[in-house]
Design a protein around this motif. Sequence first.
Motif, PDB file in Angstrom:
ATOM      1  N   ILE A   1     -82.141 -54.162   4.632  1.00  0.00           N
ATOM      2  CA  ILE A   1     -82.976 -55.372   4.478  1.00  0.00           C
ATOM      3  C   ILE A   1     -82.009 -56.374   3.599  1.00  0.00           C
ATOM      4  O   ILE A   1     -80.952 -55.835   2.984  1.00  0.00           O
TER       5      ILE A   1
ATOM      6  N   ALA B   1     -79.372 -53.477  -0.014  1.00  0.00           N
ATOM      7  CA  ALA B   1     -80.965 -53.147   0.030  1.00  0.00           C
ATOM      8  C   ALA B   1     -81.497 -52.351   1.172  1.00  0.00           C
ATOM      9  O   ALA B   1     -81.056 -52.657   2.243  1.00  0.00           O
TER      10      ALA B   1
ATOM     11  N   GLY C   1     -84.958 -50.943   2.930  1.00  0.00           N
ATOM     12  CA  GLY C   1     -86.298 -50.781   3.154  1.00  0.00           C
ATOM     13  C   GLY C   1     -87.062 -49.544   3.840  1.00  0.00           C
ATOM     14  O   GLY C   1     -86.299 -49.099   4.741  1.00  0.00           O
TER      15      GLY C   1
ATOM     16  N   THR D   1     -94.848 -47.700   1.380  1.00  0.00           N
ATOM     17  CA  THR D   1     -93.777 -48.817   1.704  1.00  0.00           C
ATOM     18  C   THR D   1     -92.810 -49.035   0.599  1.00  0.00           C
ATOM     19  O   THR D   1     -93.564 -48.460  -0.623  1.00  0.00           O
TER      20      THR D   1
ATOM     21  N   ARG E   1     -88.812 -50.050  -1.320  1.00  0.00           N
ATOM     22  CA  ARG E   1     -87.609 -50.748  -1.430  1.00  0.00           C
ATOM     23  C   ARG E   1     -86.754 -50.026  -2.109  1.00  0.00           C
ATOM     24  O   ARG E   1     -86.822 -49.676  -3.378  1.00  0.00           O
TER      25      ARG E   1
ATOM     26  N   ILE F   1     -82.735 -50.974  -4.088  1.00  0.00           N
ATOM     27  CA  ILE F   1     -81.518 -51.893  -4.211  1.00  0.00           C
ATOM     28  C   ILE F   1     -80.396 -51.252  -5.152  1.00  0.00           C
ATOM     29  O   ILE F   1     -81.164 -50.983  -6.328  1.00  0.00           O
TER      30      ILE F   1
ATOM     31  N   THR G   1     -86.108 -50.245  -7.648  1.00  0.00           N
ATOM     32  CA  THR G   1     -86.889 -49.560  -6.644  1.00  0.00           C
ATOM     33  C   THR G   1     -88.292 -50.185  -6.669  1.00  0.00           C
ATOM     34  O   THR G   1     -88.587 -50.339  -7.915  1.00  0.00           O
TER      35      THR G   1
END
Length: 216
Positions: free
Chosen positions: A32, A44, A46, A85, A87, A89, A108
């Motif tokens: 992402i 990043a 996702g 969900t 992320r 990074i 995160t």
Amino acid sequence: MNALAQVPPEFRHALGTLRKAHCRSELRLAEIPAPARLAPYAVALGAEVMASGPGGGTVPVHGPAAMALAAASGTEEDDDAELATGRFILLHDPDGSAVWDGEFRIVTYIRAQLEPEMGNDEMLGTVAWTWLVEALENHKALYRAAGGTATRVLSESFGTLSDRPGSIDIELRASWTPASSDVTAHLEAWSDMVCTFAGLPPLPDGVSALPRRRRN
């Protein structure tokens, strides 16, 4: 000179180690857009864990999750239910950072929905942080300067939306400095943590499961 040639070799190496990570098949992982202001170089990812509706296969979940999904199987038009969900990074500053205590930093975020009655459980944040620490230890992902915040988010609906049930989300925002530019184990640990938030077995030994989200 192409863009890749301008990327520091340490960051190129880190990107290569990310590609070597073996993440769980239940995890939908994709690159992402990375934040532009946190560091000179960043990437990043996702992720989401879905429980398929009646039209497709179902991701096996344990405990209250399984009961909640079975009780709310719905109609064939149901979409997949999102269990968790997140992320991941990876930041890099060739000049280093005193705050990071290094040239790399992993940032995160993970979010999952729980049963509304769990909102007053004072142990939720502690359990979430324990999952992070144990996941990194289980994967032998060496790190330092770790910090994070666990938050319970209450959602209530009113007026024309009053028929929607309340919900409680648990959010974990965390960051740490990897011991080297090899971050394979860090991504694998984080992906396991997202699956744990989603209620997927197996759980680390000695860690209790958070009651799972409700489908409506």
